[in-house]
Design a protein around this motif. Structure first.
Motif, PDB file in Angstrom:
ATOM      1  N   LEU A  65      -0.076  -0.418  -3.346  1.00  0.00           N
ATOM      2  CA  LEU A  65      -0.082   0.011  -4.749  1.00  0.00           C
ATOM      3  C   LEU A  65      -0.787  -1.010  -5.628  1.00  0.00           C
ATOM      4  N   TRP A  66      -0.558  -2.287  -5.330  1.00  0.00           N
ATOM      5  CA  TRP A  66      -1.256  -3.327  -6.089  1.00  0.00           C
ATOM      6  C   TRP A  66      -2.761  -3.213  -5.869  1.00  0.00           C
ATOM      7  N   ARG A  67      -3.160  -3.026  -4.614  1.00  0.00           N
ATOM      8  CA  ARG A  67      -4.586  -2.895  -4.318  1.00  0.00           C
ATOM      9  C   ARG A  67      -5.170  -1.667  -5.001  1.00  0.00           C
ATOM     10  N   SER A  68      -4.429  -0.589  -5.026  1.00  0.00           N
ATOM     11  CA  SER A  68      -4.892   0.613  -5.704  1.00  0.00           C
ATOM     12  C   SER A  68      -5.111   0.354  -7.190  1.00  0.00           C
ATOM     13  N   HIS A  69      -4.202  -0.409  -7.782  1.00  0.00           N
ATOM     14  CA  HIS A  69      -4.360  -0.795  -9.192  1.00  0.00           C
ATOM     15  C   HIS A  69      -5.653  -1.590  -9.381  1.00  0.00           C
ATOM     16  N   MET A  70      -5.911  -2.500  -8.468  1.00  0.00           N
ATOM     17  CA  MET A  70      -7.137  -3.309  -8.549  1.00  0.00           C
ATOM     18  C   MET A  70      -8.369  -2.423  -8.375  1.00  0.00           C
ATOM     19  N   PHE A  71      -8.325  -1.488  -7.424  1.00  0.00           N
ATOM     20  CA  PHE A  71      -9.459  -0.599  -7.208  1.00  0.00           C
ATOM     21  C   PHE A  71      -9.724   0.253  -8.447  1.00  0.00           C
ATOM     22  N   SER A  72      -8.662   0.667  -9.134  1.00  0.00           N
ATOM     23  CA  SER A  72      -8.831   1.440 -10.373  1.00  0.00           C
ATOM     24  C   SER A  72      -9.502   0.601 -11.450  1.00  0.00           C
ATOM     25  N   ALA A  73      -9.105  -0.661 -11.549  1.00  0.00           N
ATOM     26  CA  ALA A  73      -9.727  -1.550 -12.536  1.00  0.00           C
ATOM     27  C   ALA A  73     -11.211  -1.733 -12.234  1.00  0.00           C
ATOM     28  N   ILE A  74     -11.540  -1.879 -10.960  1.00  0.00           N
ATOM     29  CA  ILE A  74     -12.949  -2.029 -10.570  1.00  0.00           C
ATOM     30  C   ILE A  74     -13.718  -0.758 -10.938  1.00  0.00           C
ATOM     31  N   SER A  75     -13.158   0.377 -10.586  1.00  0.00           N
ATOM     32  CA  SER A  75     -13.827   1.656 -10.868  1.00  0.00           C
ATOM     33  C   SER A  75     -14.039   1.857 -12.366  1.00  0.00           C
ATOM     34  N   THR A  76     -13.053   1.499 -13.158  1.00  0.00           N
ATOM     35  CA  THR A  76     -13.163   1.639 -14.606  1.00  0.00           C
ATOM     36  C   THR A  76     -14.261   0.742 -15.169  1.00  0.00           C
ATOM     37  N   ALA A 118     -22.093   6.329  -5.280  1.00  0.00           N
ATOM     38  CA  ALA A 118     -22.222   5.736  -3.941  1.00  0.00           C
ATOM     39  C   ALA A 118     -22.123   4.217  -4.004  1.00  0.00           C
ATOM     40  N   THR A 119     -22.682   3.638  -5.031  1.00  0.00           N
ATOM     41  CA  THR A 119     -22.603   2.187  -5.209  1.00  0.00           C
ATOM     42  C   THR A 119     -21.188   1.781  -5.561  1.00  0.00           C
ATOM     43  N   LEU A 120     -20.563   2.547  -6.426  1.00  0.00           N
ATOM     44  CA  LEU A 120     -19.185   2.265  -6.829  1.00  0.00           C
ATOM     45  C   LEU A 120     -18.246   2.304  -5.627  1.00  0.00           C
ATOM     46  N   ALA A 121     -18.515   3.195  -4.696  1.00  0.00           N
ATOM     47  CA  ALA A 121     -17.669   3.304  -3.496  1.00  0.00           C
ATOM     48  C   ALA A 121     -17.693   2.036  -2.658  1.00  0.00           C
ATOM     49  N   THR A 122     -18.766   1.253  -2.739  1.00  0.00           N
ATOM     50  CA  THR A 122     -18.835   0.001  -1.972  1.00  0.00           C
ATOM     51  C   THR A 122     -18.019  -1.112  -2.610  1.00  0.00           C
ATOM     52  N   LEU A 123     -17.571  -0.908  -3.846  1.00  0.00           N
ATOM     53  CA  LEU A 123     -16.834  -1.942  -4.567  1.00  0.00           C
ATOM     54  C   LEU A 123     -15.326  -1.834  -4.390  1.00  0.00           C
ATOM     55  N   HIS A 124     -14.880  -0.828  -3.666  1.00  0.00           N
ATOM     56  CA  HIS A 124     -13.442  -0.733  -3.412  1.00  0.00           C
ATOM     57  C   HIS A 124     -13.209  -0.091  -2.058  1.00  0.00           C
ATOM     58  N   ASP A 125     -11.983  -0.108  -1.629  1.00  0.00           N
ATOM     59  CA  ASP A 125     -11.633   0.327  -0.281  1.00  0.00           C
ATOM     60  C   ASP A 125     -10.448   1.293  -0.312  1.00  0.00           C
ATOM     61  N   ARG A 126     -10.381   2.088  -1.360  1.00  0.00           N
ATOM     62  CA  ARG A 126      -9.230   2.970  -1.559  1.00  0.00           C
ATOM     63  C   ARG A 126      -9.015   3.960  -0.409  1.00  0.00           C
ATOM     64  N   PRO A 127     -10.048   4.673   0.084  1.00  0.00           N
ATOM     65  CA  PRO A 127      -9.787   5.634   1.172  1.00  0.00           C
ATOM     66  C   PRO A 127      -9.239   4.961   2.429  1.00  0.00           C
ATOM     67  N   TRP A 128      -9.828   3.849   2.826  1.00  0.00           N
ATOM     68  CA  TRP A 128      -9.358   3.152   4.025  1.00  0.00           C
ATOM     69  C   TRP A 128      -7.917   2.707   3.844  1.00  0.00           C
ATOM     70  N   THR A 129      -7.587   2.216   2.672  1.00  0.00           N
ATOM     71  CA  THR A 129      -6.237   1.749   2.381  1.00  0.00           C
ATOM     72  C   THR A 129      -5.223   2.884   2.519  1.00  0.00           C
ATOM     73  N   ALA A 130      -5.548   4.040   1.978  1.00  0.00           N
ATOM     74  CA  ALA A 130      -4.633   5.188   2.067  1.00  0.00           C
ATOM     75  C   ALA A 130      -4.463   5.650   3.515  1.00  0.00           C
ATOM     76  N   ILE A 131      -5.542   5.658   4.263  1.00  0.00           N
ATOM     77  CA  ILE A 131      -5.474   6.069   5.671  1.00  0.00           C
ATOM     78  C   ILE A 131      -4.624   5.093   6.467  1.00  0.00           C
ATOM     79  N   ARG A 132      -4.804   3.823   6.240  1.00  0.00           N
ATOM     80  CA  ARG A 132      -4.050   2.801   6.987  1.00  0.00           C
ATOM     81  C   ARG A 132      -2.554   2.897   6.689  1.00  0.00           C
TER      82      ARG A 132
END
Length: 109
Positions: free
Chosen positions: A66-77, A85-99
């Motif tokens: 959840l903390w990482r998701s918060h960070m990924f949201s801040a990066i996306s914002t 496509a470039t923005l997707a390289t700046l976070h790892d949200r899908p991998w995190t959810a799958i794991r």
């Protein structure tokens, strides 16, 4: 495994995540102002490799993710102006959810 050690390790894990999150926020702020993209590959790679143990409670996993998701949201914002496509390289949200889903299945949840 010792429960006393587990809780200490989980606390330390959270502290390391907070320190790295501070680094991410500094990078994000600096690059966002200049409309350039930071290189977060090393930090994101460290997050991929530093996971709670499979036997840790799903609550421990959830806290970290959840903390990482918060960070990924801040990066996306901060970089909403960049290409998706470039923005997707700046976070790892899908991998995190799958794991996290894999771990929940292993724990029978």
């Amino acid at each position: 495994r010792c429960n006393a050690h587990s809780s200490l390790l989980q606390c330390f894990h959270r502290l390391v995540e907070l320190r790295e999150s501070g680094q991410i926020m500094v990078e994000t702020s600096t690059h966002s102002r200049g409309r350039t993209l930071p290189d977060l590959k090393n930090l994101l790679s460290a997050w991929r490799h530093r996971l709670p143990n499979d036997f840790d409670s799903i609550t421990a996993w959830e806290d970290i993710f959840l903390w990482r998701s918060h960070m990924f949201s801040a990066i996306s914002t901060n970089f909403s102006w960049s290409e998706p496509a470039t923005l997707a390289t700046l976070h790892d949200r899908p991998w995190t959810a799958i794991r996290m889903a894999q771990t929940a299945r292993k724990q029978g949840l």
